[in-house]
Design an enzyme around this catalytic site. Structure first.
Site, PDB file in Angstrom:
ATOM      1  N   GLU A 104       1.360  -1.750   0.068  1.00 20.55           N
ATOM      2  CA  GLU A 104       0.325   0.136  -0.258  1.00 20.55           C
ATOM      3  C   GLU A 104       0.912   0.643   0.053  1.00 20.55           C
ATOM      4  O   GLU A 104       0.145   2.279  -0.622  1.00 20.55           O
ATOM      5  CB  GLU A 104      -1.270   0.401   1.466  1.00 20.55           C
ATOM      6  CG  GLU A 104      -2.283  -1.232   1.075  1.00 20.55           C
ATOM      7  CD  GLU A 104      -2.521  -1.205   2.018  1.00 20.55           C
ATOM      8  OE1 GLU A 104      -2.634  -0.662   3.069  1.00 20.55           O
ATOM      9  OE2 GLU A 104      -3.895  -1.575   2.425  1.00 20.55           O
ATOM     10  N   GLU A 135       7.372 -22.069   8.807  1.00 10.69           N
ATOM     11  CA  GLU A 135       7.751 -20.658   8.990  1.00 10.69           C
ATOM     12  C   GLU A 135       8.331 -20.866   9.926  1.00 10.69           C
ATOM     13  O   GLU A 135       9.138 -20.631  11.271  1.00 10.69           O
ATOM     14  CB  GLU A 135       6.451 -20.524   9.592  1.00 10.69           C
ATOM     15  CG  GLU A 135       5.940 -21.771  11.087  1.00 10.69           C
ATOM     16  CD  GLU A 135       4.167 -21.314  11.576  1.00 10.69           C
ATOM     17  OE1 GLU A 135       4.263 -21.868  12.496  1.00 10.69           O
ATOM     18  OE2 GLU A 135       3.348 -20.817  11.124  1.00 10.69           O
TER      19      GLU A 135
END
Length: 311
Positions: free
Chosen positions: A92, A123
């Site tokens: 963004e 992860e």
């Protein structure tokens, strides 16, 4: 049960974000409206928890801003929901602040496909984080923010540890106190939001907390870098009809100039809002505005102050 599995279970039992809430064991028997009220009340506590970490957040932002002003990058690294929050915030920044896509980067364990589909085991690898960051060729002016609700995710910790070996600034954002992630970083931010409505579902309050903190970090950093003028997003380029309309409105709010003058300034500056504002308020032509902004490192207020001085 393996020894490693038993150790992981014991570790999860100590985490606030994984705690079981017996008072909510019958939540599936409530009406939809009642569940919504409970969730809304839970969410209302998140902003307060973030507020308790504002000093730590501000200290991190100040350190990040200094480095980014020298050309450094901001890199988010996390797995699952935490990684997605980082990728979202990074994605963004270009449309909001006209940043280069390489200036704010989001890394998620397992790569881009992990945004929409879980990549099992990603992860759990510190080495994967080091591999992902090695490709970026980190410098001491860069910042790496490891994000993990539990504060124990190997990918996030590995990212911070690798970044420190390269001299980069490091931040650890978690939702448990005394986390390994915060301990590994130069700046630890621990937003303790408490146990989730659904046991261990850290996409809820923890995810909201991460989003709020990343909003603070990226937005205030961009303000410090001169990407705004007051509360106006002046560092944008009008490249389509929607953005052209927004650009016109921002220049109007910043200057109070008539439409014709605004359109002329935007045309002369190639649609660059910040330059157009300077053309109008500084009473300079487009090339002079570009030069003043370059000398002021993109800070419009500083460029305006220079334009107003006798020449």
């Amino acid at each position: 049960m393996t020894t490693a599995h038993a150790a992981l279970r014991a570790q999860l039992d100590t985490l606030t974000t994984e705690a079981f809430r017996p008072e909510l064991a019958g939540i599936d028997r409530l009406s939809t409206l009642e569940i919504a009220r409970v969730m809304n009340a839970e969410d209302a506590t998140v902003a307060t928890a973030v507020g308790g970490q504002l000093e730590a957040i501000a200290a991190a932002i100040d350190a990040i801003s200094v480095r980014m002003a020298r050309g450094g990058r901001l890199v988010y690294a996390g797995a699952g929901t935490a990684g997605r929050m980082g990728v979202l915030d990074a994605s963004e920044c270009p449309p909001t602040f006209n940043t280069d896509p390489a200036q704010v980067i989001g890394l998620i364990a397992g790569g881009p496909s992990a945004m929409v589909k879980a990549v099992e085991g990603a992860e759990d690898s510190k080495e994967l984080a080091a591999h992902d960051l090695t490709a970026l060729h980190l410098t001491p002016d860069d910042t790496v923010i490891g994000i993990s609700a539990s504060g124990r995710t190997p990918y996030a910790i590995g990212a911070v540890e690798h970044a420190r070996t390269r001299g980069a600034l490091t931040v650890g954002l978690s939702c448990n106190a005394g986390s390994a992630l915060a301990a590994a970083a130069d700046h630890g931010i621990e937003v303790v939001v408490g146990p989730e409505l659904l046991t261990g579902s850290t996409r809820l309050k923890a995810g909201t907390a991460q989003k709020l903190v990343l909003n603070l970090i990226s937005t205030i950093t961009m303000i410090r870098l001169g990407k705004t003028y007051g509360n106006l997003m002046v560092d944008m380029r009008s490249s389509n009809e929607k953005l052209r309309a927004r650009a016109h409105r921002i220049v109007a709010l910043a200057t109070g100039a008539p439409d014709e003058e605004i359109e002329a300034a935007l045309t002369a500056t190639g649609g660059e809002v910040k330059n157009a504002v300077l053309v109008i308020l500084g009473a300079v032509d487009a090339p002079a505005a570009a030069g003043l902004l370059s000398a002021a490192r993109g800070h419009l207020r500083e460029a305006l102050a220079q334009a107003s001085r006798p020449r």
